[in-house]
Design a protein around this motif. Structure first.
Motif, short mmCIF file in Angstrom:
data_model
loop_
_atom_site.label_atom_id
_atom_site.label_comp_id
_atom_site.label_asym_id
_atom_site.label_seq_id
_atom_site.Cartn_x
_atom_site.Cartn_y
_atom_site.Cartn_z
N LYS A 192 0.84 -1.19 0.00
CA LYS A 192 0.00 0.00 0.00
C LYS A 192 0.89 1.25 0.00
CE LYS A 192 -3.91 -2.18 2.35
NZ LYS A 192 -4.85 -2.11 3.51
N PHE A 193 0.32 2.33 -0.53
CA PHE A 193 1.11 3.53 -0.72
C PHE A 193 0.31 4.77 -0.34
CE2 PHE A 193 2.23 0.31 -3.85
CZ PHE A 193 3.60 0.15 -3.62
N ASP A 194 1.04 5.81 0.01
CA ASP A 194 0.44 7.10 0.31
C ASP A 194 0.63 8.01 -0.91
OD1 ASP A 194 -0.75 9.20 1.56
OD2 ASP A 194 0.60 9.28 3.27
N ASP A 195 1.64 8.86 -0.92
CA ASP A 195 1.94 9.67 -2.11
C ASP A 195 2.96 8.94 -2.97
OD1 ASP A 195 0.29 11.50 -0.94
OD2 ASP A 195 1.89 12.82 -0.25
N ARG A 215 -4.32 4.20 -4.92
CA ARG A 215 -4.68 3.87 -3.53
C ARG A 215 -5.93 3.00 -3.49
NH1 ARG A 215 -4.47 9.75 -1.91
NH2 ARG A 215 -2.27 10.30 -1.89
N ARG A 217 -8.69 3.69 -4.81
CA ARG A 217 -9.89 4.52 -4.63
C ARG A 217 -10.18 5.47 -5.78
NH1 ARG A 217 -6.94 5.05 0.42
NH2 ARG A 217 -7.68 3.35 1.77
N GLU A 294 -10.36 7.44 2.87
CA GLU A 294 -9.42 8.21 2.06
C GLU A 294 -8.16 8.65 2.79
OE1 GLU A 294 -11.10 10.76 -1.22
OE2 GLU A 294 -12.72 10.92 0.25
N GLU A 296 -6.23 6.84 4.53
CA GLU A 296 -5.30 5.73 4.70
C GLU A 296 -4.52 5.45 3.41
OE1 GLU A 296 -7.49 2.36 6.01
OE2 GLU A 296 -8.32 3.37 7.79
N PRO A 297 -3.31 4.90 3.52
CA PRO A 297 -2.61 4.43 2.31
C PRO A 297 -3.43 3.33 1.63
CG PRO A 297 -1.13 4.51 4.19
CD PRO A 297 -2.51 4.70 4.73
N GLY A 298 -3.17 3.12 0.36
CA GLY A 298 -3.90 2.10 -0.37
C GLY A 298 -3.08 1.51 -1.49
#
Length: 320
Positions: A192-195, A215, A217, A294, A296-298
């Motif tokens: 999972k990733f953030d930016d 993410r 989403r 939204e 959270e990392p994804g």
């Protein structure tokens, strides 16, 4: 001297008026926020047959007293809501069906209490589903990201970095290419990733249709779109929300590229070497998202329930 004193008095009076206007403006804004607590973006979680489904609602004031907005169900695109009724903590609206089955309007009925939403959605087929909602996070960043090391999510050899969303996995690796030869489940990255910055190369057949969820989403659309007018549902768009400034799609059967940067809600999409969306804000989740959390990392998710599509050279560079 008298003229000078008059000038000073005039300046002081003007400064006083400015200060008063600022106070009144502040009070007006504060009053507006108190009078219109339903406005803003809401991340919704809907219960259906023991499952939690993601949904989203955006509300804004149109004129003095009319509320309008956009609604995203667990499938489909953001659809406009021409009027949202809000009074004494109760909120409701109805909209025509989109992709779901049934001929009736979807009916949304909820209560706003302690800055949280709860209620029932009656679907176009008459099924009732309970929901809860919280304000969507702004996801603002205070500084530019520092990028870490690039990670190869698909190396042309295997699917060790991925898993099927549900059911049988129809995705295969053949001759260094990742593909889904038939419609089936979505493919989700284990990490999972953030930016991040994401590079993807893809190829679709005639009338091909797929997408990449950031993410898990926000869907960036992949579709056979050459020659069409720009739209959020065509290649280069964030599905249902953001429209590319031009369609740069190649012919079916040709390799194409995405270079996507996602920082908070701000997205830049470079398609086939051209910037088609530049530092725009994604309002909320798109249909088909894995969840509505939204903040959270994804993962990265490849849509697999539409037509066949091929991928190679999937590389992500996360922010530190």
């Amino acid at each position: 001297m008298k003229n000078l004193l008059k000038s000073i008095a005039g300046v002081r009076k003007a400064m006083g008026l400015v200060a008063l206007s600022l106070i009144f403006a502040s009070q007006s804004l504060s009053s507006s926020a108190q009078e219109h607590p339903i406005t803003g973006h809401w991340d919704l979680t809907v219960q259906h047959n023991g499952q939690s489904l993601p949904s989203w609602l955006g509300v804004k004031l149109s004129g003095f007293k009319t509320y309008v907005g956009y609604f995203v169900a667990d499938i489909g695109s953001a659809r406009p809501v021409s009027e949202i009724v809000y009074k004494d903590g109760k909120v409701s609206f109805h909209i025509p069906p989109q992709w779901e089955s049934g001929d009736n309007d979807l009916l949304f009925e909820g209560t706003l209490e302690n800055d949280e939403l709860s209620g029932v959605i009656t679907t176009a087929s008459g099924e009732k589903r309970s929901f809860v909602g919280v304000r969507a996070p702004e996801l603002k960043r205070n500084m530019e990201p520092k990028w870490g090391k690039a990670i190869t999510l698909f190396d042309g050899k295997n699917l060790n970095s991925w898993h099927a969303q549900k059911g049988e996995n129809q995705w295969v690796v053949k001759d260094g290419i990742l593909t889904n030869p038939k419609p089936g489940t979505n493919l989700i990255s284990n990490q999972k990733f953030d930016d991040f910055k994401l590079h993807v190369e893809f190829k679709y057949p005639e009338n091909g249709n797929s997408g990449i969820y950031l993410r898990g989403r926000y869907e960036v659309q992949i579709e056979d779109s050459k020659g069409k007018e720009p739209s959020s549902i065509y290649l280069g768009g964030v599905y249902g929300f953001l429209t590319p400034n031009e369609i740069v799609a190649k012919n079916p059967g040709e390799w194409q590229t995405y270079d996507i940067t996602l920082i908070g809600r701000r997205i830049t999409i470079v398609a086939n070497g051209k910037t088609v969306i530049c530092d725009q804000i994604i309002p909320g989740i798109t249909g088909g998202a894995i969840d509505s959390h939204e903040g959270e990392p994804g993962p990265i998710m490849l849509q697999g329930d539409h037509t066949a599509v091929e991928y190679r050279n999937i590389v992500i560079t996360p922010a530190k």
